[in-house]
Design a protein around this motif. Structure first.
Motif, short mmCIF file in Angstrom:
data_model
loop_
_atom_site.label_atom_id
_atom_site.label_comp_id
_atom_site.label_asym_id
_atom_site.label_seq_id
_atom_site.Cartn_x
_atom_site.Cartn_y
_atom_site.Cartn_z
N LEU A 61 0.81 -1.22 0.00
CA LEU A 61 0.00 0.00 0.00
C LEU A 61 0.84 1.26 0.00
CD1 LEU A 61 -2.86 -0.65 2.60
CD2 LEU A 61 -3.04 -0.55 0.12
N ARG A 62 2.14 1.10 0.30
CA ARG A 62 2.96 2.28 0.63
C ARG A 62 2.87 3.42 -0.39
NH1 ARG A 62 8.00 0.21 3.18
NH2 ARG A 62 8.22 -0.65 1.11
N SER A 63 3.06 3.11 -1.68
CA SER A 63 3.07 4.22 -2.64
C SER A 63 1.68 4.84 -2.80
CB SER A 63 3.64 3.77 -3.98
OG SER A 63 2.79 2.83 -4.57
N ALA A 64 0.63 4.01 -2.66
CA ALA A 64 -0.73 4.57 -2.72
C ALA A 64 -0.98 5.50 -1.54
CB ALA A 64 -1.77 3.45 -2.74
N LEU A 65 -0.44 5.11 -0.37
CA LEU A 65 -0.60 5.96 0.82
C LEU A 65 0.15 7.27 0.65
CD1 LEU A 65 -0.32 3.38 3.73
CD2 LEU A 65 -2.30 4.77 3.11
N LEU A 66 1.35 7.17 0.07
CA LEU A 66 2.15 8.38 -0.14
C LEU A 66 1.43 9.32 -1.11
CD1 LEU A 66 4.76 9.53 0.83
CD2 LEU A 66 5.94 8.45 -1.08
N ALA A 67 0.91 8.74 -2.20
CA ALA A 67 0.19 9.56 -3.18
C ALA A 67 -1.05 10.18 -2.55
CB ALA A 67 -0.20 8.72 -4.39
N GLY A 68 -1.84 9.37 -1.85
CA GLY A 68 -3.05 9.89 -1.20
C GLY A 68 -2.71 10.95 -0.18
N GLY A 69 -1.65 10.72 0.57
CA GLY A 69 -1.22 11.69 1.58
C GLY A 69 -0.81 13.02 0.95
N LEU A 70 -0.07 12.94 -0.16
CA LEU A 70 0.36 14.17 -0.84
C LEU A 70 -0.85 14.95 -1.36
CD1 LEU A 70 3.43 12.85 -2.85
CD2 LEU A 70 3.48 14.69 -1.17
N LEU A 71 -1.82 14.23 -1.94
CA LEU A 71 -3.02 14.90 -2.44
C LEU A 71 -3.78 15.55 -1.28
CD1 LEU A 71 -4.37 12.33 -5.05
CD2 LEU A 71 -3.06 14.38 -5.46
N ALA A 72 -3.90 14.81 -0.18
CA ALA A 72 -4.61 15.35 0.98
C ALA A 72 -3.90 16.60 1.48
CB ALA A 72 -4.70 14.29 2.08
N PHE A 73 -2.58 16.54 1.53
CA PHE A 73 -1.80 17.69 1.99
C PHE A 73 -2.06 18.91 1.10
CE2 PHE A 73 1.85 20.41 2.44
CZ PHE A 73 2.16 20.33 3.78
N ALA A 74 -2.01 18.69 -0.22
CA ALA A 74 -2.22 19.80 -1.15
C ALA A 74 -3.63 20.36 -1.02
CB ALA A 74 -1.96 19.35 -2.58
#
Lengths: 291, 275
Positions: free
Chosen positions: B187-200
């Motif tokens: 899941l790691r890269s999906a979490l990173l991507a989702g986290g970056l989008l949430a941050f933005a």
């Protein structure tokens, strides 16, 4: 046994799928229900409360006065109609701009360009809403870019007002229309288009009889975004709207300066009702699955 | 369907024009942040770095930036936890009320931001009597950021095979060990991507923020809104706007490269879903 406690919990969870599910769902579902659904329900209730004119505090006496005023006062009827008109105009403008562009990206551009163009649509989607509205303040300003561009061909900048709001909102929500329509075109197989052409249809006939019917859910998905987001806007109206009032600006004024939350809640029920009605109408088209 | 050359050319020109329409205003903000003329008449009469220096020097801007980063970071952490749990629950289990919950999670981005904003404002101030602060902003942001994490994680889970987890359990690994060593790495890269989008998304958010922020606090978008109509602040507003563009576009670009799942427009509401 290095970590007996964790092992016990783990064993218990392993035996019981119900407990595993409860462990997963409690926190997020609890958050959504306690924070969001409770807030929406409270909003609905607050619309039927009043504000004590002496203390400025919300009093929990039930009244339908706010809702009746919003529905019957000509001022609010005009604002509702204006907001609806702005949302419809924005939706139509975005549709006209998005259709040829999405078609080009999905069906004409080469695979490499296709990827690049999609990213190019996505990037400004994520650039701040506020910055985009602000950018248009720069474009429309006295002596700004639009005036400079229009001067040689005799066009004037519309300045700040209703036209500016429609222009700016069309700009801000455009990617929300392009992306679902692009995805829709992308799902139409090329072989279908070729078959249509082999059977003698001209391109425009193919678009009308083959592509368009397949595309309807995507188009509606796009309109849900542009329409719903425009209905609730108040920042763009503040920044480039001059004196233009929308439902959103009324809500904002009543939360802040007028300190009349019940009335603001009553006004906010109007866009909620309109959007719910729209979603209800388009539910059968399958558009909600392509959001 | 065989399009004639001229039809293709016309479509190409229309596409190019729409892109021009999309990018010109944003470029104008960037250019104006270096424009020596205070009123931003076009074309600029000279270029200067003065506004950038003044923005860097402004304590108001610095405090707003710190608040924005803090709010975005905390909201992202909360939404990562809640979004992941929810995705695991909805995809792996059939249960009563599952459809209702999957509708609930998209509601904060399907309804206009102003509805979310006033609903939470009313909840905090009228019903609960809590005073507004950066924490109330975090609660509001986490509510809609959850969706972007949820979308990314569920898209990844759909493509993952359950077999590995079963094998892990068969080999004697506990529930937590399996998650840590088998599920999480996938899941790691999906979490990173989702986290970056949430941050933005959180970093940019303005409508919900205006309704849930305390009187003494500012985030970067709030700072812009407060200074927008002050003529002598206009040049600094341009600089802050450029910072906002860069800080929100870079994570999106990164997320795009990290994960093919993150295109989902549902995640965008929005939100827009600012809006």
């Amino acid at each position: 046994m290095p970590r007996p406690k964790a092992n016990k919990v783990s064993a218990l969870l392993h035996r019981s799928p119900r407990l595993r599910l409860a462990g997963l769902i409690t926190a997020p579902a609890g958050w959504l229900v306690l924070v969001y659904i409770a807030a929406l329900a409270a909003l609905l209730i607050t619309a039927f409360w009043t504000v004590d004119t002496f203390t400025g505090k919300v009093s929990t006496d039930w009244t339908t006065e706010n809702v009746v005023t919003v529905l019957t006062d000509p001022v609010y009827q005009r604002i509702t109609l204006r907001t609806l008109w702005i949302a419809i105009a924005v939706t139509l403008i975005d549709l006209v701009l998005a259709l040829p562009m999405a078609f080009f990206i999905a069906k004409v551009a080469s695979a490499r360009w296709q990827k690049l163009l999609v990213v190019a649509v996505l990037m400004p989607l994520w650039a701040s809403y506020l910055v985009k509205a602000y950018a248009w303040r720069n474009v429309l300003a006295d002596g700004g870019l639009l005036e400079w561009l229009g001067a040689p061909i005799g066009l004037e900048s519309p300045g700040y007002g209703e036209t500016a709001v429609i222009l700016t909102l069309s700009y801000i929500w455009l990617p929300f229309m392009i992306l679902p329509i692009y995805a829709g075109f992308d799902r139409v197989p090329d072989s279908l288009l070729e078959a249509s052409s082999d059977l003698g249809a001209k391109p425009l006939t193919t678009v009308r009889l083959v592509v368009f019917p397949l595309l309807v859910p995507s188009i509606i998905a796009g309109t849900i975004f542009t329409f719903s987001l425009s209905l609730g806007d108040y920042i763009t109206a503040q920044i480039v709207g001059g004196t233009t009032q929308m439902l959103g600006t009324v809500v904002y004024a009543n939360v802040g300066a007028a300190n009349n939350l019940p009335f603001a809640a009553a006004v906010s029920l109007v866009p909620i009702a309109i959007i719910t009605l729209y979603l209800f109408i388009v539910r059968r088209t399958g558009a909600l699955n392509s959001l | 369907m065989r399009l004639s050359r001229s039809a293709k050319a016309i479509l190409g020109v229309v596409t190019a024009l729409v892109f021009l329409f999309i990018y010109t205003p944003l470029l104008l903000v960037v250019v104006n942040s270096f424009n020596a003329d205070r009123t931003f008449g076009w074309p600029p009469r000279g270029l200067t770095l003065e506004w950038w220096a003044r923005a860097l020097d402004s304590t108001g801007v610095r405090e707003a930036l710190v608040s924005s980063l803090w709010v975005a970071a905390v909201s992202t952490i909360i939404s990562l936890a809640l979004g992941t749990l929810l995705a695991l629950a909805l995809l792996r289990y059939q249960f009563f009320g599952r459809d209702v919950i999957s509708l609930l999670v998209i509601l904060p981005i399907a309804l206009p931001g102003i509805v979310t904003g006033i609903a939470l404002n009313n909840m905090f101030t009228t019903i609960l009597g809590v005073s507004l602060s950066l924490w109330t902003v975090v609660i509001a942001h986490a509510t809609f950021c959850m969706v972007t994490v949820f979308n990314n994680v569920i898209a990844r889970l759909r493509r993952m095979q359950g077999g590995l987890e079963e094998a892990s359990a068969d080999l004697g690994a506990g529930v937590f060990t399996t998650f840590r060593l088998v599920t999480f790495p996938q899941l790691r890269s999906a979490l990173l991507a989702g986290g970056l989008l949430a941050f933005a998304l959180s970093f940019d958010e303005i409508i919900v923020t205006t309704f849930t922020i305390g009187a003494g606090d500012t985030t970067l978008p709030i700072w812009i809104l407060q200074n927008l109509f002050r003529p002598n602040q206009a040049p600094v507003v341009n600089v802050v706007a450029v910072v906002l563009i860069v800080v929100s576009i870079v994570p999106i670009w990164l997320a795009q490269r990290l994960s093919e799942d993150s295109v989902g427009i549902g995640a965008a509401r929005v939100k827009a879903k600012e809006g």
